[in-house]
Design a protein around this motif. Structure first.
Motif, short mmCIF file in Angstrom:
data_model
loop_
_atom_site.label_atom_id
_atom_site.label_comp_id
_atom_site.label_asym_id
_atom_site.label_seq_id
_atom_site.Cartn_x
_atom_site.Cartn_y
_atom_site.Cartn_z
N MET A 1 -11.42 1.48 -5.75
CA MET A 1 -11.34 0.33 -4.85
C MET A 1 -10.21 -0.53 -5.38
SD MET A 1 -14.74 -1.72 -6.19
CE MET A 1 -15.75 -0.26 -6.29
N LYS A 2 -9.77 -1.48 -4.59
CA LYS A 2 -8.69 -2.35 -5.03
C LYS A 2 -9.03 -2.93 -6.41
CE LYS A 2 -5.81 -6.19 -3.62
NZ LYS A 2 -5.53 -7.17 -2.56
N ASP A 3 -8.09 -2.84 -7.32
CA ASP A 3 -8.16 -3.35 -8.68
C ASP A 3 -8.87 -2.44 -9.67
OD1 ASP A 3 -6.66 -5.70 -8.38
OD2 ASP A 3 -8.40 -6.80 -7.64
N PHE B 1 -11.26 1.34 -21.82
CA PHE B 1 -11.01 0.27 -20.85
C PHE B 1 -9.62 -0.31 -21.08
CE2 PHE B 1 -10.92 -4.34 -20.08
CZ PHE B 1 -11.19 -4.36 -18.72
N MET B 2 -8.91 -0.56 -19.98
CA MET B 2 -7.61 -1.23 -20.06
C MET B 2 -7.52 -2.25 -18.93
SD MET B 2 -3.72 0.29 -19.97
CE MET B 2 -3.64 0.63 -18.20
N LYS B 3 -7.04 -3.44 -19.25
CA LYS B 3 -6.80 -4.48 -18.26
C LYS B 3 -5.30 -4.74 -18.20
CE LYS B 3 -6.72 -8.39 -15.94
NZ LYS B 3 -6.56 -9.62 -16.57
N VAL B 4 -4.76 -4.79 -16.99
CA VAL B 4 -3.35 -5.07 -16.76
C VAL B 4 -3.27 -6.34 -15.92
CG1 VAL B 4 -1.17 -4.19 -15.85
CG2 VAL B 4 -2.88 -2.60 -16.74
N LYS B 5 -2.46 -7.28 -16.35
CA LYS B 5 -2.36 -8.56 -15.64
C LYS B 5 -1.73 -8.39 -14.25
CE LYS B 5 -1.72 -13.28 -16.94
NZ LYS B 5 -1.27 -14.19 -17.99
N LYS B 6 -0.61 -7.70 -14.19
CA LYS B 6 0.08 -7.46 -12.92
C LYS B 6 -0.41 -6.11 -12.36
CE LYS B 6 4.62 -6.79 -10.92
NZ LYS B 6 5.98 -6.36 -11.22
N PRO B 7 -0.86 -6.08 -11.10
CA PRO B 7 -1.41 -4.84 -10.54
C PRO B 7 -0.44 -3.66 -10.63
CG PRO B 7 -1.81 -6.68 -9.05
CD PRO B 7 -0.89 -7.18 -10.14
N VAL B 8 -1.01 -2.51 -10.93
CA VAL B 8 -0.26 -1.25 -10.95
C VAL B 8 -0.38 -0.63 -9.56
CG1 VAL B 8 -0.15 1.06 -11.95
CG2 VAL B 8 -0.74 -0.91 -13.41
N MET B 9 0.76 -0.39 -8.93
CA MET B 9 0.78 0.16 -7.57
C MET B 9 0.81 1.69 -7.62
SD MET B 9 0.60 -2.53 -5.76
CE MET B 9 0.75 -1.76 -4.16
N ASN C 1 2.72 1.80 -0.01
CA ASN C 1 2.41 1.60 1.41
C ASN C 1 0.95 1.25 1.65
OD1 ASN C 1 5.09 2.28 2.20
ND2 ASN C 1 4.57 4.44 1.92
N ASP C 2 0.16 1.18 0.58
CA ASP C 2 -1.27 0.90 0.73
C ASP C 2 -1.69 -0.12 -0.33
OD1 ASP C 2 -4.02 0.83 0.99
OD2 ASP C 2 -4.26 3.01 0.98
N ASN C 3 -1.88 -1.35 0.10
CA ASN C 3 -2.21 -2.45 -0.81
C ASN C 3 -3.55 -2.23 -1.53
OD1 ASN C 3 -1.62 -4.98 -2.01
ND2 ASN C 3 -3.04 -5.97 -0.60
N GLU C 4 -4.42 -1.40 -0.96
CA GLU C 4 -5.71 -1.11 -1.59
C GLU C 4 -5.57 -0.16 -2.78
OE1 GLU C 4 -8.79 -2.54 -0.71
OE2 GLU C 4 -7.42 -3.83 0.41
N LYS C 5 -4.45 0.53 -2.87
CA LYS C 5 -4.23 1.52 -3.93
C LYS C 5 -3.46 0.90 -5.10
CE LYS C 5 -6.36 4.87 -1.96
NZ LYS C 5 -7.63 5.32 -2.49
N GLN C 6 -4.03 -0.18 -5.61
CA GLN C 6 -3.49 -0.84 -6.79
C GLN C 6 -4.64 -1.07 -7.76
OE1 GLN C 6 -1.84 -4.60 -5.66
NE2 GLN C 6 -3.80 -5.49 -5.15
N ALA C 7 -4.31 -1.18 -9.05
CA ALA C 7 -5.37 -1.36 -10.04
C ALA C 7 -4.93 -2.27 -11.16
CB ALA C 7 -5.79 -0.01 -10.61
N ARG C 8 -5.90 -3.07 -11.64
CA ARG C 8 -5.71 -3.90 -12.83
C ARG C 8 -6.74 -3.55 -13.90
NH1 ARG C 8 -5.81 -9.90 -11.29
NH2 ARG C 8 -7.37 -9.25 -9.79
N LEU C 9 -7.83 -2.94 -13.50
CA LEU C 9 -8.85 -2.50 -14.44
C LEU C 9 -8.86 -0.97 -14.45
CD1 LEU C 9 -11.83 -4.83 -13.41
CD2 LEU C 9 -10.10 -5.24 -15.17
#
Length: 146
Positions: free
Chosen positions: A55-57, A77-85, A89-97
Motif C-alpha cells: 500500500m502507499k508508503d 525494518f528501514m524508514k526513508v524520509k523521502k518516498p521511494v518511487m 506513473n502511479d503515486n500509490e507505488k511509493q514507499a517510506r517504510l
C-alpha cells in the motif's frame, strides 16, 4: 528487529534498487542473506513490477525460500524520509517504510507475514513509524506497542 539491530533510517535514495539494497544491509552485515538473495529480490521486482509495495508508503521486499542464499527467516525494518518511487506513473507505488524479509523456512515465513500483517493493520502504529527518524524514536514506538 530491535534486539538484533535489523533496522536503519535514511533521507532518500536515487532509485528503488538502491533502496532495496540498503534495506538488506543489516541482514547482509550479519550474514543472514547474501548478495544473491538481494539481487533476486530486485530481479523479481524488475520482472513482476512493484508487487512488493503493499500500500502507499509500505513495501515488503522479499524473494523465494532459498537455503543457499538465506541463513534465517527474519525481517529488517528501514524508514526513508523521502518516498521511494517504484512507478513514476502511479503515486500509490511509493514507499517510506520497508519491511525486508529473508526467507529460509516457509512455515516461519508464514508466521512472520501474519505478525507483520497485524502490525500493518494498526494505522496509529504506521503513522508513528512514518514519523520516526532515528533509533531513539523507533525504540519508543516499539515500547509503546509491545
Amino acid at each position: 528487529m530491535l534486539d538484533k539491530s535489523y533496522y536503519s533510517f535514511h533521507e532518500s535514495f536515487d532509485d528503488w534498487r538502491d533502496a532495496i539494497k540498503s534495506s538488506y544491509v543489516p541482514l547482509l552485515k550479519n550474514g543472514i542473506v547474501n548478495d544473491y538473495y538481494v539481487d533476486d529480490v530486485i530481479r523479481s521486482v524488475e520482472e513482476y513490477g512493484p508487487y512488493i509495495v503493499l500500500m502507499k508508503d509500505i513495501a515488503m521486499p522479499h524473494s523465494n525460500v532459498n537455503e543457499d542464499w538465506c541463513k534465517e527467516t527474519t525481517i529488517a525494518f528501514m524508514k526513508v524520509k523521502k518516498p521511494v518511487m517504484f512507478d513514476p506513473n502511479d503515486n500509490e507505488k511509493q514507499a517510506r517504510l520497508f519491511f525486508s524479509l529473508s526467507i529460509r523456512d516457509n512455515d516461519e515465513h508464514v508466521k512472520n507475514l501474519q505478525d507483520l500483517m497485524e502490525i500493518l493493520e494498526n494505522e496509529e502504529l504506521i503513522s508513528d513509524l512514518l514519523e520516526a527518524d532515528n533509533e531513539h524514536m523507533f525504540r519508543k514506538i516499539v515500547d509503546k506497542y509491545k
